[in-house]
Write a protein that holds these residues in place. Sequence first.
Motif, PDB file in Angstrom:
ATOM      1  N   ASP A 146       0.845  -1.266  -0.359  1.00  0.00           N
ATOM      2  CA  ASP A 146       0.354   0.025   0.018  1.00  0.00           C
ATOM      3  C   ASP A 146       0.610   1.658  -0.092  1.00  0.00           C
ATOM      4  N   TYR A 147       2.447   1.373   0.542  1.00  0.00           N
ATOM      5  CA  TYR A 147       2.733   2.475   0.673  1.00  0.00           C
ATOM      6  C   TYR A 147       4.206   2.249   0.560  1.00  0.00           C
ATOM      7  N   LEU A 148       5.089   3.047   0.091  1.00  0.00           N
ATOM      8  CA  LEU A 148       6.513   2.579  -0.079  1.00  0.00           C
ATOM      9  C   LEU A 148       6.864   3.311   0.292  1.00  0.00           C
ATOM     10  N   LEU A 149       7.671   2.707   1.194  1.00  0.00           N
ATOM     11  CA  LEU A 149       9.314   4.380   1.935  1.00  0.00           C
ATOM     12  C   LEU A 149      10.538   4.132   1.338  1.00  0.00           C
ATOM     13  N   THR A 150      10.713   5.259   1.155  1.00  0.00           N
ATOM     14  CA  THR A 150      12.372   5.742   0.790  1.00  0.00           C
ATOM     15  C   THR A 150      12.624   6.862   1.185  1.00  0.00           C
ATOM     16  N   GLY A 151      14.497   7.182   1.263  1.00  0.00           N
ATOM     17  CA  GLY A 151      14.277   8.401   2.529  1.00  0.00           C
ATOM     18  C   GLY A 151      15.931   8.404   1.820  1.00  0.00           C
ATOM     19  N   GLU A 152      16.736   9.397   2.269  1.00  0.00           N
ATOM     20  CA  GLU A 152      18.256  10.465   1.851  1.00  0.00           C
ATOM     21  C   GLU A 152      18.437  10.881   2.792  1.00  0.00           C
ATOM     22  N   LEU A 153      19.830  10.288   2.454  1.00  0.00           N
ATOM     23  CA  LEU A 153      21.436  10.738   3.950  1.00  0.00           C
ATOM     24  C   LEU A 153      21.721  11.239   2.724  1.00  0.00           C
ATOM     25  N   ALA A 154      21.801  13.120   3.714  1.00  0.00           N
ATOM     26  CA  ALA A 154      23.298  13.664   2.873  1.00  0.00           C
ATOM     27  C   ALA A 154      23.802  13.766   3.697  1.00  0.00           C
ATOM     28  N   SER A 155      25.046  14.698   3.671  1.00  0.00           N
ATOM     29  CA  SER A 155      25.309  15.522   4.787  1.00  0.00           C
ATOM     30  C   SER A 155      26.999  16.485   4.743  1.00  0.00           C
ATOM     31  N   ILE A 156      27.464  17.575   5.778  1.00  0.00           N
ATOM     32  CA  ILE A 156      27.664  18.621   5.469  1.00  0.00           C
ATOM     33  C   ILE A 156      28.799  18.742   6.235  1.00  0.00           C
ATOM     34  N   ILE A 157      29.885  19.081   6.157  1.00  0.00           N
ATOM     35  CA  ILE A 157      31.080  18.434   7.310  1.00  0.00           C
ATOM     36  C   ILE A 157      32.413  19.966   6.011  1.00  0.00           C
ATOM     37  N   GLN A 158      32.581  20.304   8.147  1.00  0.00           N
ATOM     38  CA  GLN A 158      33.235  22.008   8.029  1.00  0.00           C
ATOM     39  C   GLN A 158      34.227  21.490   9.184  1.00  0.00           C
ATOM     40  N   GLN A 159      35.627  22.275   8.837  1.00  0.00           N
ATOM     41  CA  GLN A 159      36.295  22.248   9.267  1.00  0.00           C
ATOM     42  C   GLN A 159      37.014  23.550   9.127  1.00  0.00           C
ATOM     43  N   VAL A 160      38.105  23.665   9.915  1.00  0.00           N
ATOM     44  CA  VAL A 160      38.415  25.093  10.285  1.00  0.00           C
ATOM     45  C   VAL A 160      39.494  25.023  10.976  1.00  0.00           C
ATOM     46  N   GLY A 161      40.936  24.953  10.899  1.00  0.00           N
ATOM     47  CA  GLY A 161      41.413  24.718  12.523  1.00  0.00           C
ATOM     48  C   GLY A 161      41.488  23.614  12.771  1.00  0.00           C
ATOM     49  N   THR A 185       6.529  12.361   5.485  1.00  0.00           N
ATOM     50  CA  THR A 185       7.324  12.672   5.025  1.00  0.00           C
ATOM     51  C   THR A 185       8.108  13.140   6.836  1.00  0.00           C
ATOM     52  N   ASP A 186       9.462  12.724   7.145  1.00  0.00           N
ATOM     53  CA  ASP A 186       9.554  13.582   8.518  1.00  0.00           C
ATOM     54  C   ASP A 186      11.664  12.952   7.490  1.00  0.00           C
ATOM     55  N   GLU A 187      12.064  13.871   8.736  1.00  0.00           N
ATOM     56  CA  GLU A 187      13.584  14.885   9.026  1.00  0.00           C
ATOM     57  C   GLU A 187      14.160  14.304  10.329  1.00  0.00           C
ATOM     58  N   LYS A 188      15.498  13.407  10.514  1.00  0.00           N
ATOM     59  CA  LYS A 188      16.059  14.228  11.761  1.00  0.00           C
ATOM     60  C   LYS A 188      17.681  14.175  11.534  1.00  0.00           C
ATOM     61  N   GLU A 189      18.374  15.391  12.099  1.00  0.00           N
ATOM     62  CA  GLU A 189      19.184  16.132  11.955  1.00  0.00           C
ATOM     63  C   GLU A 189      19.592  15.475  12.877  1.00  0.00           C
ATOM     64  N   ILE A 190      21.060  15.276  12.571  1.00  0.00           N
ATOM     65  CA  ILE A 190      22.492  15.120  13.879  1.00  0.00           C
ATOM     66  C   ILE A 190      23.594  15.795  13.047  1.00  0.00           C
ATOM     67  N   ARG A 191      24.123  17.220  14.659  1.00  0.00           N
ATOM     68  CA  ARG A 191      25.465  17.375  14.608  1.00  0.00           C
ATOM     69  C   ARG A 191      26.613  17.351  15.467  1.00  0.00           C
ATOM     70  N   LYS A 192      27.533  17.133  15.154  1.00  0.00           N
ATOM     71  CA  LYS A 192      28.604  16.569  15.883  1.00  0.00           C
ATOM     72  C   LYS A 192      29.667  17.497  15.695  1.00  0.00           C
ATOM     73  N   LYS A 193      30.228  17.728  16.877  1.00  0.00           N
ATOM     74  CA  LYS A 193      32.017  18.645  17.012  1.00  0.00           C
ATOM     75  C   LYS A 193      32.809  17.715  17.898  1.00  0.00           C
ATOM     76  N   PHE A 194      33.904  18.006  16.533  1.00  0.00           N
ATOM     77  CA  PHE A 194      35.084  17.053  16.950  1.00  0.00           C
ATOM     78  C   PHE A 194      36.757  18.491  16.902  1.00  0.00           C
ATOM     79  N   GLU A 195      37.490  17.798  17.831  1.00  0.00           N
ATOM     80  CA  GLU A 195      38.512  18.581  18.718  1.00  0.00           C
ATOM     81  C   GLU A 195      39.535  18.220  17.992  1.00  0.00           C
TER      82      GLU A 195
END
Length: 201
Positions: A146-161, A185-195
């Motif tokens: 009855d329903y087809l579930l699809t999705g897409e995962l994208a990313s953005i990487i920023q690096q300074v110093g 439809t819905d979306e999940k955002e994940i943001r991680k910081k590394f040093e």
Amino acid sequence: MKTRLIVSVSLAGLLATACGGPRAFTRGTYEDPNTIEMLSDQFNENDLQLIAKKMVNSLAASPRFSQPGGPQLPVVLVGRLKNKTSEHIDMASLGDKIQTGLAQTGRFALLDKAAREDLAEEYEYQQSGYVRPDSAKGPGEQASADYLLTGELASIIQQVGNDKLVYYKMTVKLNNVRTGIVEWTDEKEIRKKFERKPISW
């Protein structure tokens, strides 16, 4: 004398390898798979679990599916989940995690896309004469999605110093197979910081 020298050099090489060479992981313990640990800046199992949990809970709580709709459960096929990031990510595992979560809600009937080839092979066997004709199964009786579930995962990487920010966004849609309308439809955002810290000797 030459033989003794060769033996000495060989022993020294073995000792150097044993002391400074790569070592195998020989001792381990079981860990809670829900424990959040970030050993690298790559997509990890915690990210996968967070995405799957968000999508399952959101879909099950949506007005369209939050109330039982009668004896016939909506039939959902988990389709293609696209990886638009630069990383190698096992999207099939993410799909399996979402499918398992939806099944556990008791509000959806699930079709397994990967099992269809196996089912076709089983039909051929059951129609081959090796199975009692009155109990043999054949094509033409499978449930349709009855329903087809699809999705897409994208990313953005920023690096300074020495600072690095990694951002993931997973967007999932549930399409009505008959009409093509996006029912949810819905979306999940994940943001991680590394040093990056300097190595001290």
